[in-house]
Design an enzyme around this catalytic site. Structure first.
Site, PDB file in Angstrom:
ATOM      1  N   LYS A 267     -34.064   0.442  -3.321  1.00  0.00           N
ATOM      2  CA  LYS A 267     -32.849   0.582  -2.519  1.00  0.00           C
ATOM      3  C   LYS A 267     -32.882  -0.209  -1.213  1.00  0.00           C
ATOM      4  O   LYS A 267     -31.841  -0.636  -0.702  1.00  0.00           O
ATOM      5  CB  LYS A 267     -32.604   2.056  -2.203  1.00  0.00           C
ATOM      6  CG  LYS A 267     -32.145   2.893  -3.379  1.00  0.00           C
ATOM      7  CD  LYS A 267     -30.666   2.722  -3.620  1.00  0.00           C
ATOM      8  CE  LYS A 267     -30.125   3.736  -4.597  1.00  0.00           C
ATOM      9  NZ  LYS A 267     -28.664   3.627  -4.786  1.00  0.00           N
TER      10      LYS A 267
ATOM     11  N   ASP B 186     -28.668  10.586  -1.963  1.00  0.00           N
ATOM     12  CA  ASP B 186     -29.387  11.562  -2.764  1.00  0.00           C
ATOM     13  C   ASP B 186     -30.885  11.280  -2.713  1.00  0.00           C
ATOM     14  O   ASP B 186     -31.649  11.822  -3.496  1.00  0.00           O
ATOM     15  CB  ASP B 186     -28.871  11.605  -4.207  1.00  0.00           C
ATOM     16  CG  ASP B 186     -28.704  10.215  -4.809  1.00  0.00           C
ATOM     17  OD1 ASP B 186     -29.371   9.277  -4.324  1.00  0.00           O
ATOM     18  OD2 ASP B 186     -27.916  10.072  -5.753  1.00  0.00           O
TER      19      ASP B 186
END
Length: 341
Positions: free
Chosen positions: A67, A92
């Site tokens: 990410k 999340d």
């Protein structure tokens, strides 16, 4: 819910090219190096293909997930336009930690909103990066709404979210651009184009990057298979219905994929260019975690979902035929996170 979707036309679709150069920026960050692409002949024999290679994102720029590639590029673009802004996001897990890490790198503050269903250890890791962590009482979609509302409440705040909606598309597009680095690394590491690329899909941003990359003009167009939890298969349901549909979600070990709404910018790309989608259960994901671990690959459930997904696809003759894979096919699995259990 039916756990499979296939499109016969997806490989004919062509994406527009990108002029962004995120890899030059990534190379400037401390600790950048290409992550490993690991050849696993044991899995190739099991699946009846020529090669299976796993892109191991368990160590990426000092964090245990891919990410940060998108978050770092987007944070840079945001701060070029809004110097010293407080960076705000919802997560999340991995995206929020990456935004918090980049905020510290750039010397600004960050606030990260999380859903109610999140392990305390995950929140602690985000807080350890220097972020203020705010837990909402709802799911991931509610956390996104809360983050957007908070960001709009101050002129010195900027939202860095990895999902798009009407009126919010520029930052998610930068995040997708950031993921190009991973895909260009694969191009350099492989001696032949892949025949199948398997990618986990949460809100769809990484899947969008994969489809855009492998549908460029005048390049080979391999099959692209997306994988989601069977408790949060918003892309699969949307593809089967031909329009974006928000689904109710439930707890899953694939926490990074526990998203109920597909990104609005990812949707048209995946609708037109994604060959197939499959949903898998927690047991299959955990089996894949264990099997990859025995083969020397650290992969968490959201990353190992790609192995679970390709097993679910290739073990059914009709699905295998739909993907048009030869016995010597080259399959690339994107393992997007390390195993932190």
């Amino acid at each position: 819910m039916t756990s499979w979707f296939v499109s016969a036309q997806a490989r004919c679709w062509t994406s527009s090219g990108s002029t962004a150069a995120p890899r030059d920026f990534h190379r400037s960050l401390p600790g950048y190096e290409p992550t490993a692409l690991i050849d696993l002949p044991t899995l190739a024999a099991e699946l009846g293909v020529g090669r299976v290679l796993v892109k191991d994102e368990s160590h990426r720029l000092g964090l245990p997930a891919f990410k940060v590639l998108g978050a770092s590029w987007a944070c840079r673009q945001v701060l070029l336009r809004h110097p010293a802004a407080e960076l705000v996001t919802a997560t999340d897990g991995n995206h929020g930690r990456a935004v918090a890490r980049m905020a510290a790198h750039f010397g600004v503050v960050s606030t990260v909103f999380t859903p109610k269903v999140m392990l305390e250890a995950t929140k602690d890791r985000i807080a350890a990066e220097g972020a203020q962590v705010v837990q909402v009482e709802g799911d991931y979609d509610e956390a996104v709404r809360a983050a957007a509302g908070y960001a709009q409440g101050g002129t010195d705040r900027a939202l860095v979210q990895d999902t798009a909606w009407d009126g919010y598309t520029e930052v998610p597009a930068w995040i997708v651009e950031g993921y190009q680095t991973l895909l260009h690394e694969i191009d350099e590491q492989l001696d032949t184009p892949p025949d199948l690329v398997v990618v986990p899909a949460g809100v769809g941003s990484l899947a969008e990057a994969v489809v855009r990359h492998y549908r460029r003009p005048r390049t080979p167009h391999p099959a692209v298979l997306t994988v989601e939890p069977d408790t949060a298969a918003c892309l699969l349901v949307s593809l089967r219905n031909g329009r974006p549909i928000t689904v109710a979600t439930a707890a899953t070990v694939m926490a990074g994929l526990n998203c109920g709404t597909i990104s609005s910018s990812a949707w048209p790309v995946l609708r037109d260019g994604c060959d197939a989608a499959v949903a898998v259960g927690d047991a299959a994901a955990l089996r894949a975690v264990a099997d990859l671990g025995r083969l020397g690959v650290s992969s968490g459930p959201s990353g190992a979902a790609t192995l679970a997904g390709v097993r679910a696809a290739l073990s059914v003759p009709e699905r295998r035929t739909a993907l048009d894979l030869a016995d010597d096919a080259v399959v690339v699995l994107l393992s997007t996170e390390g195993n932190r259990s």
